[in-house]
Structures are given as C-alpha cells and as structure tokens.
Design a protein around this motif. Structure first.
Motif, short mmCIF file in Angstrom:
data_model
loop_
_atom_site.label_atom_id
_atom_site.label_comp_id
_atom_site.label_asym_id
_atom_site.label_seq_id
_atom_site.Cartn_x
_atom_site.Cartn_y
_atom_site.Cartn_z
N ALA A 26 0.82 -1.36 -0.09
CA ALA A 26 0.05 -0.11 -0.13
C ALA A 26 0.85 1.34 -0.08
N ASN A 27 0.59 2.13 -0.93
CA ASN A 27 1.13 3.47 -0.92
C ASN A 27 2.55 3.32 -1.46
N LEU A 28 3.20 2.26 -2.04
CA LEU A 28 4.53 2.21 -2.64
C LEU A 28 4.05 2.23 -4.18
N ALA A 29 5.09 2.93 -4.81
CA ALA A 29 5.41 3.48 -6.15
C ALA A 29 3.83 4.20 -6.67
N PRO A 30 3.48 5.11 -5.81
CA PRO A 30 2.26 5.94 -6.20
C PRO A 30 2.08 6.21 -7.55
N GLY A 31 0.83 5.98 -7.96
CA GLY A 31 0.61 6.37 -9.50
C GLY A 31 0.55 5.49 -10.49
N PHE A 32 1.10 4.11 -9.83
CA PHE A 32 1.25 2.73 -10.75
C PHE A 32 0.04 1.71 -10.17
N PHE A 120 -5.58 -0.59 -4.30
CA PHE A 120 -4.74 0.49 -4.06
C PHE A 120 -4.70 1.37 -5.14
N SER A 121 -4.87 1.06 -6.35
CA SER A 121 -5.01 2.00 -7.56
C SER A 121 -5.92 3.05 -7.13
N PHE A 122 -7.20 2.82 -6.71
CA PHE A 122 -8.28 3.70 -6.48
C PHE A 122 -7.66 4.70 -5.42
N GLU A 123 -7.14 4.25 -4.46
CA GLU A 123 -6.56 4.81 -3.18
C GLU A 123 -5.62 6.00 -3.63
N LEU A 256 0.02 2.91 -15.51
CA LEU A 256 -0.20 4.11 -14.64
C LEU A 256 -1.82 4.07 -14.31
N ASN A 257 -1.98 4.34 -13.22
CA ASN A 257 -3.56 4.36 -12.74
C ASN A 257 -4.40 5.30 -13.55
N ARG A 258 -3.79 6.49 -13.98
CA ARG A 258 -4.48 7.27 -15.03
C ARG A 258 -5.02 6.76 -16.22
#
Length: 263
Positions: A26-32, A120-123, A256-258
C-alpha cells in the motif's frame, strides 16, 4: 498503456525479488497500478476466466499470462511473477499450505497467471482528491471482510464476495463514490455504505483479512469489492493446486492508474 518513468514500480518489484521487501505494498510506487494474483493450472483457467467475466467488480482483469510463462509483458517489461510479489499463498485442495516469498520451488509449466485490478490503485485517486485512507494513515494493511453477498458462479468457482473497507464522513463518502466510479478496472464504486450487518459482517473490528482500523465519530464504513475474493472462491472450489498473493502484498506493474480512468 503509458509506461514512461516506471522506475519506481520496477524498484518495488526488484526489492521483492531480492527478498528485501516482504510486507504490504500500500502506497508504494504511487501512480502505478497494483494487481492481485490468482495462479491456476491450465485445466481450470477457462472456468476462472469466465468467473472473472461474470464478476467484474471483485475480479477486474488487467492481464493474463500464457500457460507456464512467468512473464507478463503487457504489465511490465522486467517482471517475473515467481519472485516479484512480496509474499504469496500456496493452496492445495483448498487448504493454505505455505506463504513463501519466492515461487521458484512451486512453479509448474501448466500454470496460468491472472492479474486482477487492486483497490490500492483507486486509493491513489482518493488521496489526490484529498480523501483520507485510514490504513495508510495508521501504517497497516487494509481491513477486508467476507460478506453474505454471493458471486456469480462459473464451473467450480463460487462463493462470497470479499470487500475492503475505508471509514469516511458522509460528505467524503459521496466524493469517494464519484472518484472511484471512474476506475472500473480497479473495482470502481463502492458496493455498500454504512451498516456492516446488512452485508453479513458481524464485527467490523475483526476483519477476515488485513488489520482493523479506527472508525471515528461521525464516520461510516464504506465497502468496495476486493480482489481477495478469488481466495475465498478458491477455498470453496478446493482445486488440487493454486497460488494467490498474500492479502495486501500486490504485484506492482508499470501501468499508470490514470490510464485506467474513464476520464
């Protein structure tokens, strides 16, 4: 999919590969994009694929491997599914028999890997919208619960929906619905808000997976479909052999989450 500057994601995988990372991601590599795993023998793969198609909220597929191939190039160029997740679970006849950090001793040439979108991605999107994520604040694993909601069966795969929970104030919950509904590839909008008993959860302080988190005055529990659902389904199906991730210990991809957003 855009994979520019995927260094952070690759570093997480390499830490897992080396054994330096064995905890939750959780919260590692934010955005991925992070992914849950279900690894099954080829003779069960067709039924499981159908199960995912019938249950897209808990099981949104982001990648499927060729049988016996530990690489998933659609998710990352440098990825070895046998070693790049911090902790796995190995099941025999529905029973948990091991929680290794390396699958080399267990790998077979008939295994098919299913990578399933992760909350974790939508977080990441929630944090960007200024919404709190309590288990990140408290430095623990997200709480997850088996519910009384039944999944749509396929072949031997059937059983209860598993949900993850994040406590929010009512106005925050409305915003969270708006934010996460744009991300159907990683579970989308919540499946329930409020009273846990209405979905068969007897004690919110005792999650079936993960860790309990504090629910503060004025907050309500908000529940999302969870990619740990296949673990309860696999326990019901009792296949001779299969592998999943340990809850909270995800595969970090170069996606990428986006890129998964409907916007």
């Amino acid at each position: 999919m855009n994979r520019h500057n995927a260094t952070a994601a690759r570093e997480v995988r390499l830490l897992a590969r080396s054994g330096a990372l064995t905890g939750p991601t959780a919260n590692l590599a934010p955005g991925f994009v992070q992914a849950n795993l279900a690894i099954l023998p080829r003779d069960l793969a067709g039924d499981f694929l159908l199960f995912c198609q019938r249950n897209p909220k808990p099981c949104p597929l982001v990648g499927v491997s060729e049988a016996g191939d530990p690489m998933l190039p659609v998710l990352a160029e440098d990825l070895d599914i046998r070693r790049d997740v911090p902790r796995y679970r190995v099941w025999e006849n529905g029973d948990l028999v091991a929680e290794p950090t390396d699958l080399e001793p267990y790998w077979r040439d008939d295994l098919v890997t299913f990578a399933i979108g992760c909350s974790f991605s939508f977080e990441d999107a929630m944090l960007a919208a200024g919404l709190p994520v309590r288990h990140i604040e408290q430095g623990c694993n997200v709480p997850m619960y088996r519910t009384s909601i039944q999944t749509q069966p396929a072949g031997p795969f059937a059983g209860p929906l598993v949900v993850s929970m994040r406590p929010l104030l009512p106005a925050q919950a409305i915003r969270a619905v708006q934010v996460t509904s744009l991300l159907p590839a990683v579970h989308g909008a919540p499946v329930h808000l409020g009273d846990p008993a209405m979905i068969g959860i007897d004690d919110i302080a005792k999650p079936d997976y993960g860790d309990p988190v504090s629910i503060r005055e004025g907050e309500m529990p908000v529940f999302w479909a969870c990619g740990v659902t296949p673990q309860s389904v696999i326990a019901h199906a009792r296949p001779d052999f299969c592998i999943t991730h340990a809850p909270g210990h995800m595969l970090v991809t170069d996606l990428l989450n986006r890129d998964l957003s409907l916007l």
